[in-house]
Design a protein around this motif. Structure first.
Motif, PDB file in Angstrom:
ATOM      1  N   ALA A 123      -4.693  12.211  -3.142  1.00 58.92           N
ATOM      2  CA  ALA A 123      -4.478  12.210  -1.688  1.00 58.92           C
ATOM      3  C   ALA A 123      -5.094  10.958  -1.059  1.00 58.92           C
ATOM      4  O   ALA A 123      -4.505  10.354  -0.161  1.00 58.92           O
ATOM      5  CB  ALA A 123      -5.062  13.473  -1.063  1.00 58.92           C
ATOM      6  N   ALA A 124      -6.262  10.552  -1.543  1.00 53.96           N
ATOM      7  CA  ALA A 124      -6.898   9.324  -1.042  1.00 53.96           C
ATOM      8  C   ALA A 124      -6.046   8.103  -1.399  1.00 53.96           C
ATOM      9  O   ALA A 124      -5.925   7.167  -0.599  1.00 53.96           O
ATOM     10  CB  ALA A 124      -8.303   9.182  -1.618  1.00 53.96           C
TER      11      ALA A 124
ATOM     12  N   TRP B 106       5.072  -0.134   0.218  1.00 48.81           N
ATOM     13  CA  TRP B 106       3.883   0.630   0.624  1.00 48.81           C
ATOM     14  C   TRP B 106       3.586   0.534   2.121  1.00 48.81           C
ATOM     15  O   TRP B 106       3.187   1.502   2.751  1.00 48.81           O
ATOM     16  CB  TRP B 106       2.671   0.166  -0.173  1.00 48.81           C
ATOM     17  CG  TRP B 106       1.543   1.141  -0.107  1.00 48.81           C
ATOM     18  CD1 TRP B 106       0.428   1.073   0.680  1.00 48.81           C
ATOM     19  CD2 TRP B 106       1.421   2.344  -0.860  1.00 48.81           C
ATOM     20  NE1 TRP B 106      -0.377   2.160   0.457  1.00 48.81           N
ATOM     21  CE2 TRP B 106       0.210   2.959  -0.487  1.00 48.81           C
ATOM     22  CE3 TRP B 106       2.220   2.974  -1.816  1.00 48.81           C
ATOM     23  CZ2 TRP B 106      -0.212   4.164  -1.030  1.00 48.81           C
ATOM     24  CZ3 TRP B 106       1.800   4.156  -2.351  1.00 48.81           C
ATOM     25  CH2 TRP B 106       0.589   4.747  -1.959  1.00 48.81           C
TER      26      TRP B 106
ATOM     27  N   SER C 121      -7.669  15.411  -4.849  1.00 54.95           N
ATOM     28  CA  SER C 121      -8.320  14.699  -3.743  1.00 54.95           C
ATOM     29  C   SER C 121      -8.227  13.192  -3.946  1.00 54.95           C
ATOM     30  O   SER C 121      -7.983  12.447  -2.993  1.00 54.95           O
ATOM     31  CB  SER C 121      -9.782  15.108  -3.628  1.00 54.95           C
ATOM     32  OG  SER C 121      -9.890  16.448  -3.274  1.00 54.95           O
TER      33      SER C 121
ATOM     34  N   LYS D  90       6.597   5.182   5.408  1.00 54.80           N
ATOM     35  CA  LYS D  90       5.773   5.590   4.259  1.00 54.80           C
ATOM     36  C   LYS D  90       6.595   6.301   3.189  1.00 54.80           C
ATOM     37  O   LYS D  90       6.175   7.292   2.615  1.00 54.80           O
ATOM     38  CB  LYS D  90       4.602   6.465   4.715  1.00 54.80           C
ATOM     39  CG  LYS D  90       3.646   5.726   5.618  1.00 54.80           C
ATOM     40  CD  LYS D  90       2.404   6.538   5.890  1.00 54.80           C
ATOM     41  CE  LYS D  90       1.476   5.717   6.750  1.00 54.80           C
ATOM     42  NZ  LYS D  90       0.206   5.510   6.166  1.00 54.80           N
TER      43      LYS D  90
ATOM     44  N   ARG E 114      -8.182   1.819  -5.749  1.00 55.77           N
ATOM     45  CA  ARG E 114      -7.853   3.227  -6.042  1.00 55.77           C
ATOM     46  C   ARG E 114      -6.865   3.349  -7.192  1.00 55.77           C
ATOM     47  O   ARG E 114      -6.942   4.278  -7.991  1.00 55.77           O
ATOM     48  CB  ARG E 114      -7.346   3.918  -4.786  1.00 55.77           C
ATOM     49  CG  ARG E 114      -8.484   4.073  -3.782  1.00 55.77           C
ATOM     50  CD  ARG E 114      -8.165   5.016  -2.670  1.00 55.77           C
ATOM     51  NE  ARG E 114      -9.354   5.234  -1.858  1.00 55.77           N
ATOM     52  CZ  ARG E 114      -9.347   5.288  -0.544  1.00 55.77           C
ATOM     53  NH1 ARG E 114      -8.213   5.168   0.117  1.00 55.77           N
ATOM     54  NH2 ARG E 114     -10.459   5.488   0.118  1.00 55.77           N
TER      55      ARG E 114
ATOM     56  N   GLN F  45       4.866   6.606  -0.309  1.00 57.02           N
ATOM     57  CA  GLN F  45       3.850   7.652  -0.330  1.00 57.02           C
ATOM     58  C   GLN F  45       4.502   9.040  -0.326  1.00 57.02           C
ATOM     59  O   GLN F  45       4.069   9.946  -1.045  1.00 57.02           O
ATOM     60  CB  GLN F  45       2.891   7.513   0.862  1.00 57.02           C
ATOM     61  CG  GLN F  45       2.073   6.241   0.848  1.00 57.02           C
ATOM     62  CD  GLN F  45       2.718   5.068   1.556  1.00 57.02           C
ATOM     63  OE1 GLN F  45       3.922   4.865   1.520  1.00 57.02           O
ATOM     64  NE2 GLN F  45       1.896   4.250   2.208  1.00 57.02           N
TER      65      GLN F  45
ATOM     66  N   LEU G 201      -2.785   8.089  -1.700  1.00 52.93           N
ATOM     67  CA  LEU G 201      -1.646   8.102  -0.775  1.00 52.93           C
ATOM     68  C   LEU G 201      -2.026   7.587   0.607  1.00 52.93           C
ATOM     69  O   LEU G 201      -1.200   6.992   1.296  1.00 52.93           O
ATOM     70  CB  LEU G 201      -1.088   9.523  -0.634  1.00 52.93           C
ATOM     71  CG  LEU G 201      -0.392  10.117  -1.834  1.00 52.93           C
ATOM     72  CD1 LEU G 201       0.043  11.541  -1.525  1.00 52.93           C
ATOM     73  CD2 LEU G 201       0.799   9.276  -2.262  1.00 52.93           C
ATOM     74  N   ASP G 202      -3.260   7.813   0.998  1.00 53.79           N
ATOM     75  CA  ASP G 202      -3.725   7.418   2.324  1.00 53.79           C
ATOM     76  C   ASP G 202      -4.256   5.985   2.358  1.00 53.79           C
ATOM     77  O   ASP G 202      -4.667   5.497   3.407  1.00 53.79           O
ATOM     78  CB  ASP G 202      -4.814   8.394   2.781  1.00 53.79           C
ATOM     79  CG  ASP G 202      -5.080   8.319   4.266  1.00 53.79           C
ATOM     80  OD1 ASP G 202      -4.120   8.110   5.037  1.00 53.79           O
ATOM     81  OD2 ASP G 202      -6.251   8.460   4.656  1.00 53.79           O
ATOM     82  N   SER G 203      -4.227   5.312   1.225  1.00 50.71           N
ATOM     83  CA  SER G 203      -4.788   3.956   1.126  1.00 50.71           C
ATOM     84  C   SER G 203      -3.975   2.941   1.907  1.00 50.71           C
ATOM     85  O   SER G 203      -2.743   2.983   1.902  1.00 50.71           O
ATOM     86  CB  SER G 203      -4.824   3.499  -0.333  1.00 50.71           C
ATOM     87  OG  SER G 203      -5.671   4.300  -1.087  1.00 50.71           O
ATOM     88  N   ASP G 204      -4.694   2.021   2.528  1.00 51.34           N
ATOM     89  CA  ASP G 204      -4.013   0.872   3.109  1.00 51.34           C
ATOM     90  C   ASP G 204      -3.931  -0.199   2.017  1.00 51.34           C
ATOM     91  O   ASP G 204      -4.442  -0.020   0.918  1.00 51.34           O
ATOM     92  CB  ASP G 204      -4.729   0.373   4.360  1.00 51.34           C
ATOM     93  CG  ASP G 204      -6.180  -0.023   4.108  1.00 51.34           C
ATOM     94  OD1 ASP G 204      -6.558  -0.303   2.956  1.00 51.34           O
ATOM     95  OD2 ASP G 204      -6.953  -0.054   5.079  1.00 51.34           O
TER      96      ASP G 204
END
Length: 105
Positions: A34-35, A74, A31, A79, A47, A82, A37-40
Motif C-alpha cells: 500500500a505504501a 506512474w 502495508s 493513477k 520502495r 497504481q 502504491l502511495d509513493s510519489d
C-alpha cells in the motif's frame, strides 16, 4: 503462466509466502505494498528496491517490460498504474470477476 504486472506478482508472492491471512507478515507485506502504491516519484525507487529484495529471495518472476510501462505512467493524474497493481494484488487470491458479475442493476 505470464508474470502480469507487479501487483499480480506481489499478490502471488503474498499468497504463497503468507498462507494464513491472520499472519502478521501478510499484513506487514500488504502495508508495504500500500505504501508502494502511495509513493510519489521521489520515494518510488527506494520502495521498489525494498520489495524486490524481499521477493528475489523466493525467485518470483517480474515482467520488466510491463514494469517499465507502468512506471512511465506512474505520475498520470488517473493513477491507472497504481489502480491496476492494486486490482491485480488484491484480486489475485479471490475469484476473478467476469463482466457479467461486475454489473450493477
Amino acid at each position: 503462466d505470464e508474470a502480469g504486472n507487479l501487483g499480480k506478482t506481489l499478490g502471488k508472492y503474498s499468497d504463497t509466502k503468507y498462507h494464513n491471512t491472520q499472519d502478521v507478515g501478510k499484513g506487514s507485506f500488504e502495508s508495504r505494498f500500500a505504501a508502494l502504491l502511495d509513493s510519489d516519484a521521489e520515494d518510488l525507487p527506494h520502495r521498489l528496491v525494498q520489495v524486490f529484495r524481499q521477493i528475489s529471495r523466493d525467485d518470483f518472476p517480474i515482467d520488466y517490460r510491463q514494469l517499465i510501462r507502468d512506471l512511465l505512467g506512474w505520475g498520470h493524474p488517473d493513477k491507472y498504474s497504481q489502480f491496476n497493481w492494486a486490482k491485480q494484488f488484491w484480486g489475485n487470491s479471490t475469484k476473478e470477476q467476469t463482466p457479467e458479475t461486475e454489473k450493477v442493476e
